[in-house]
Design a protein around this motif. Structure first.
Motif, PDB file in Angstrom:
ATOM      1  N   ILE A 177     -92.700  75.240   2.044  1.00  0.00           N
ATOM      2  CA  ILE A 177     -91.284  74.969   2.277  1.00  0.00           C
ATOM      3  C   ILE A 177     -90.900  73.528   1.962  1.00  0.00           C
ATOM      4  O   ILE A 177     -89.867  73.273   1.313  1.00  0.00           O
ATOM      5  N   VAL A 178     -91.729  72.553   2.388  1.00  0.00           N
ATOM      6  CA  VAL A 178     -91.354  71.137   2.249  1.00  0.00           C
ATOM      7  C   VAL A 178     -91.137  70.731   0.792  1.00  0.00           C
ATOM      8  O   VAL A 178     -90.097  70.135   0.460  1.00  0.00           O
ATOM      9  N   PRO A 179     -92.079  71.014  -0.131  1.00  0.00           N
ATOM     10  CA  PRO A 179     -91.820  70.643  -1.531  1.00  0.00           C
ATOM     11  C   PRO A 179     -90.585  71.330  -2.104  1.00  0.00           C
ATOM     12  O   PRO A 179     -89.847  70.739  -2.907  1.00  0.00           O
ATOM     13  N   TYR A 180     -90.337  72.587  -1.694  1.00  0.00           N
ATOM     14  CA  TYR A 180     -89.149  73.298  -2.173  1.00  0.00           C
ATOM     15  C   TYR A 180     -87.869  72.587  -1.719  1.00  0.00           C
ATOM     16  O   TYR A 180     -86.934  72.398  -2.526  1.00  0.00           O
ATOM     17  N   VAL A 181     -87.822  72.199  -0.451  1.00  0.00           N
ATOM     18  CA  VAL A 181     -86.638  71.514   0.071  1.00  0.00           C
ATOM     19  C   VAL A 181     -86.416  70.197  -0.665  1.00  0.00           C
ATOM     20  O   VAL A 181     -85.286  69.860  -1.056  1.00  0.00           O
ATOM     21  N   ILE A 182     -87.493  69.451  -0.888  1.00  0.00           N
ATOM     22  CA  ILE A 182     -87.365  68.163  -1.597  1.00  0.00           C
ATOM     23  C   ILE A 182     -86.910  68.383  -3.034  1.00  0.00           C
ATOM     24  O   ILE A 182     -86.046  67.662  -3.553  1.00  0.00           O
TER      25      ILE A 182
END
Length: 236
Positions: free
Chosen positions: A24-29
């Protein structure tokens, strides 16, 4: 918090939380930086451009290490349950350990070779990760249902997750093979290929089916702990 101190249940808890964040984190960034479209890019595409590629790679390696520890702990737990029994076969447990380790290796390959750098090696790692991962949860479901230390409900939950994972894997491969050869990195101002979106949706579904499957390990991991015994042999 006291429940996390029971046995090794903290291990799958950490794996579930960290691996979900890894996706999730890389996608949000990437969406925030407008490096990818918000409409379901591939997981690796969302982590293909710096700085999200650095975060994705680091988190993926940690995820692989946590998964390795969880797979091995699960192997030793099942090995103890199988002691003195002939069914199910201990070979199934050994095979599931090997498949789990292959899946962890595939994740390390994906982390080390981003799709924007070495696409062929990245795809091989992703294939190894997903196919070995599905085979691992299939064998673990077979073992768990035959041993059934917690009744049939857990069996049905794991079987359902296996069905979702297998359907998502086949659908992702079919949709991925049918889509036209285009740039794999969808940008926000370009209409996404429907087959690409469908394939990416299947990939996300498959990834989170793994996450949910490891979630079912938590209660069982409360029942045991592992210890390392060091024996010193003095040379004569």
């Amino acid at each position: 918090m006291s429940g996390l101190r029971q046995g090794l249940c903290w291990l799958p808890v950490f794996l579930v939380a960290w691996s979900a964040s890894n996706f999730i984190v890389p996608y949000v960034i990437a969406v925030w930086r407008q490096d990818v479209s918000a409409i379901l890019p591939y997981i690796s595409t969302a982590g293909a451009t710096p700085p999200e590629s650095c975060i994705f790679g680091l988190m993926a390696v940690i995820t692989a290490c946590a998964a390795f520890a969880t797979v091995y702990a699960r192997y030793k737990f099942v090995e103890r349950l199988l002691a003195g029994t002939s069914r199910p076969s201990p070979r199934l447990n050994s095979a599931s350990l090997l498949l789990g380790l292959c899946s962890c290796l595939g994740m390390c390959v994906v982390a080390s070779f981003p799709e924007s750098t070495v696409l062929v090696v990245h795809d091989i790692g992703a294939f190894l990760f997903f196919v070995s991962g599905v085979a691992y949860i299939v064998l673990q479901t077979v073992l768990g249902c035959q041993l059934a230390p917690h009744g049939s409900t857990l069996c049905w939950v794991r079987s359902s997750l296996v069905a979702v994972a297998m359907l998502a894997l086949v659908s992702a491969i079919v949709c991925g093979s049918l889509q036209s050869p285009t740039d794999p990195s969808p940008v926000p101002d370009r209409q996404s290929d429907p087959l690409q979106v469908a394939s990416a949706a299947c990939e996300w579904t498959l990834a989170f089916s793994f996450v949910c499957f490891f979630l079912t390990f938590i209660d069982e991991f409360k029942l045991f702990s592992l210890r390392v015994r060091v024996e010193y042999t003095e040379e004569s």
